[in-house]
Motif scaffolding. Sequence first.
Motif, mmCIF file in Angstrom:
data_model
loop_
_atom_site.group_PDB
_atom_site.id
_atom_site.type_symbol
_atom_site.label_atom_id
_atom_site.label_comp_id
_atom_site.label_asym_id
_atom_site.label_seq_id
_atom_site.Cartn_x
_atom_site.Cartn_y
_atom_site.Cartn_z
ATOM 1 N N VAL A 11 -19.015 -5.276 -9.337
ATOM 2 C CA VAL A 11 -20.472 -5.235 -9.518
ATOM 3 C C VAL A 11 -21.078 -5.475 -8.138
ATOM 4 N N CYS A 12 -22.056 -4.642 -7.779
ATOM 5 C CA CYS A 12 -22.708 -4.821 -6.483
ATOM 6 C C CYS A 12 -24.206 -4.614 -6.662
ATOM 7 N N PHE A 13 -24.921 -4.752 -5.586
ATOM 8 C CA PHE A 13 -26.380 -4.577 -5.597
ATOM 9 C C PHE A 13 -26.667 -3.282 -4.859
ATOM 10 N N ASP A 14 -27.339 -2.340 -5.519
ATOM 11 C CA ASP A 14 -27.661 -1.039 -4.902
ATOM 12 C C ASP A 14 -29.138 -0.999 -4.526
ATOM 13 N N VAL A 15 -29.429 -0.617 -3.294
ATOM 14 C CA VAL A 15 -30.821 -0.355 -2.882
ATOM 15 C C VAL A 15 -30.916 1.143 -2.644
ATOM 16 N N ARG A 38 -28.401 -2.766 -10.433
ATOM 17 C CA ARG A 38 -27.021 -3.265 -10.482
ATOM 18 C C ARG A 38 -26.108 -2.053 -10.359
ATOM 19 N N GLY A 39 -25.112 -2.133 -9.464
ATOM 20 C CA GLY A 39 -24.213 -0.998 -9.265
ATOM 21 C C GLY A 39 -22.762 -1.429 -9.296
ATOM 22 N N GLY A 40 -21.909 -0.534 -8.813
ATOM 23 C CA GLY A 40 -20.452 -0.759 -8.879
ATOM 24 C C GLY A 40 -19.911 0.045 -10.046
ATOM 25 N N ASN A 41 -18.763 0.686 -9.834
ATOM 26 C CA ASN A 41 -18.264 1.612 -10.860
ATOM 27 C C ASN A 41 -18.082 0.965 -12.236
ATOM 28 N N ALA A 42 -17.345 -0.151 -12.274
ATOM 29 C CA ALA A 42 -17.059 -0.756 -13.587
ATOM 30 C C ALA A 42 -18.342 -1.281 -14.220
ATOM 31 N N SER A 43 -19.229 -1.787 -13.378
ATOM 32 C CA SER A 43 -20.522 -2.277 -13.881
ATOM 33 C C SER A 43 -21.341 -1.104 -14.441
ATOM 34 N N ASN A 44 -21.355 0.023 -13.741
ATOM 35 C CA ASN A 44 -22.060 1.213 -14.244
ATOM 36 C C ASN A 44 -21.407 1.743 -15.525
ATOM 37 N N ASN A 45 -20.071 1.725 -15.566
ATOM 38 C CA ASN A 45 -19.372 2.160 -16.783
ATOM 39 C C ASN A 45 -19.878 1.353 -17.978
ATOM 40 N N LEU A 96 -23.021 -5.053 -1.369
ATOM 41 C CA LEU A 96 -24.319 -4.361 -1.366
ATOM 42 C C LEU A 96 -24.144 -2.920 -0.904
ATOM 43 N N SER A 97 -24.848 -2.001 -1.561
ATOM 44 C CA SER A 97 -24.839 -0.604 -1.118
ATOM 45 C C SER A 97 -26.253 -0.175 -0.765
ATOM 46 N N THR A 98 -26.365 0.525 0.350
ATOM 47 C CA THR A 98 -27.605 1.209 0.695
ATOM 48 C C THR A 98 -27.367 2.671 0.334
ATOM 49 N N THR A 109 -25.902 9.461 -0.707
ATOM 50 C CA THR A 109 -25.041 9.024 0.384
ATOM 51 C C THR A 109 -24.988 7.508 0.292
ATOM 52 N N ILE A 110 -23.773 6.985 0.147
ATOM 53 C CA ILE A 110 -23.627 5.548 -0.125
ATOM 54 C C ILE A 110 -23.057 4.854 1.116
ATOM 55 N N ILE A 111 -23.738 3.809 1.559
ATOM 56 C CA ILE A 111 -23.176 2.971 2.627
ATOM 57 C C ILE A 111 -22.907 1.616 1.976
ATOM 58 N N THR A 248 -27.674 11.943 -8.409
ATOM 59 C CA THR A 248 -26.254 12.052 -8.781
ATOM 60 C C THR A 248 -25.502 10.725 -8.596
ATOM 61 N N LEU A 249 -26.218 9.657 -8.218
ATOM 62 C CA LEU A 249 -25.545 8.360 -8.055
ATOM 63 C C LEU A 249 -24.973 7.917 -9.395
ATOM 64 N N GLY A 250 -23.665 7.718 -9.436
ATOM 65 C CA GLY A 250 -23.037 7.241 -10.669
ATOM 66 C C GLY A 250 -22.739 8.345 -11.679
ATOM 67 N N ALA A 251 -22.791 9.619 -11.259
ATOM 68 C CA ALA A 251 -22.465 10.710 -12.201
ATOM 69 C C ALA A 251 -21.029 10.552 -12.704
ATOM 70 N N GLY A 252 -20.120 10.269 -11.777
ATOM 71 C CA GLY A 252 -18.710 10.103 -12.148
ATOM 72 C C GLY A 252 -18.524 8.896 -13.075
ATOM 73 N N ASP A 253 -19.237 7.822 -12.815
ATOM 74 C CA ASP A 253 -19.131 6.616 -13.663
ATOM 75 C C ASP A 253 -19.651 6.925 -15.066
ATOM 76 N N THR A 254 -20.699 7.747 -15.129
ATOM 77 C CA THR A 254 -21.285 8.111 -16.427
ATOM 78 C C THR A 254 -20.317 8.997 -17.206
HETATM 79 C C1 FRU Z 1 -21.600 4.626 -7.844
HETATM 80 C C2 FRU Z 1 -21.317 3.259 -7.255
HETATM 81 C C3 FRU Z 1 -22.588 2.557 -6.823
HETATM 82 C C4 FRU Z 1 -22.059 1.606 -5.788
HETATM 83 C C5 FRU Z 1 -20.899 2.366 -5.150
HETATM 84 C C6 FRU Z 1 -19.737 1.477 -4.812
HETATM 85 O O1 FRU Z 1 -20.413 5.237 -8.263
HETATM 86 O O2 FRU Z 1 -20.613 2.440 -8.156
HETATM 87 O O3 FRU Z 1 -23.305 1.936 -7.872
HETATM 88 O O4 FRU Z 1 -22.990 1.281 -4.827
HETATM 89 O O5 FRU Z 1 -20.525 3.375 -6.069
HETATM 90 O O6 FRU Z 1 -18.695 2.193 -4.240
#
Ligand code: FRU
Length: 293
Positions: A11-15, A38-45, A96-98, A109-111, A248-254
């Motif tokens: 679980v991470c914090f996405d801005v 709230r982000g992170g793959n498992a958290s988004n799942n 944290l992700s920007t 684009t994820i940093i 498209t952020l989290g399309a794969g997680d969805t």
């Molecule tokens: C999307 C995601 C984001 C997070 C990043 C971590 O798949 O989980 O929510 O910032 O990837 O790699």
Amino acid sequence: MSPRILCVGLVCFDVIQTCSDYPKEDSDQRSLDCYWSRGGNASNNCTVLSLLGAQCSFIGHVANNLFWEYAKRDFEKYGIDVSKCIIREGRYDFPLSTVITNAQNGSRTIIHSNKNLPETTADEFLAIDISQHSWIHFEGRNPSELFKILTSLANHPVRNRTVSVELEKTRDGFIELAPHADTVFISKDFAKYHGWTSMEAAIDGMKKHIQPGATVICAWGENGAIAYQDQVGVVKAPSYPPDAIVDTLGAGDTFLAATIFYLSRGKSLQESIDFGCRIAGAKVGARGYDIVE
Ligand code: FRU
Ligand code: ADP
């Protein structure tokens, strides 16, 4: 009783900043939109599973600070159980992700930064009571510890649950996890890293890495998704593009969560990846995940 699904990972914090175009280096501009999430793959799942109506839990390491207060409240909002998270006190940073979203095409684009938060170890995970969960999904991180967890679950005398793993990272050491899960999700980046330049080639390449009877599933952006299981053979699903690609952020997680949702309810492999693509298609047409409802 409906299946209880456990997702283990980040679980991470996405801005997220939406820009009218992808920014030039050293430029200065206003974004069109900005939000955090709230982000992170498992958290988004878990978010998607819960919106679809599944009972689910998240386990991961968290740093006990204001970001965790936010994430915890957000998990609660979605009815996701986080009571088994491993909470670190002291000078740990929350990952944290920007994220820059391009309004032209919805690209993201994820940093990502994860400075010092430890990953869940096998000893920590295996000490947790997971008996209520009929499906346990692991985001592929920390491969040496995950290898111990997967082999230990595979050798458990009671094998009444499905274990899945997501292989996404473009680093060595992850493909070795594939033979130890019932369902293996691979991303197109992972496939390309292994030299497979199409989703068909990815499935062909992965067949020798999974155990007999196991399933491998690969999503491939606008090409949809493909899956294989030896009793079923190869099945495919198209993508379902929305009118406009927004986010498209989290399309794969969805896709992964919606596919697990259907599989865990006994739907066929074909129906499940098709449902995954439909839900992911709806997601890329809107900001965030609440569209899934
Ligand atoms: C999307 C995601 C984001 C997070 C990043 C971590 O798949 O989980 O929510 O910032 O990837 O790699
Ligand atoms: P990731 O987020 O891991 O890069 P993908 O790009 O492979 O994930 O996308 C996962 C799923 O999301 C795809 O299988 C597809 O169903 C859906 N999807 C992604 N991009 C699009 C798109 N441009 N149009 C329609 N569906 C899409």
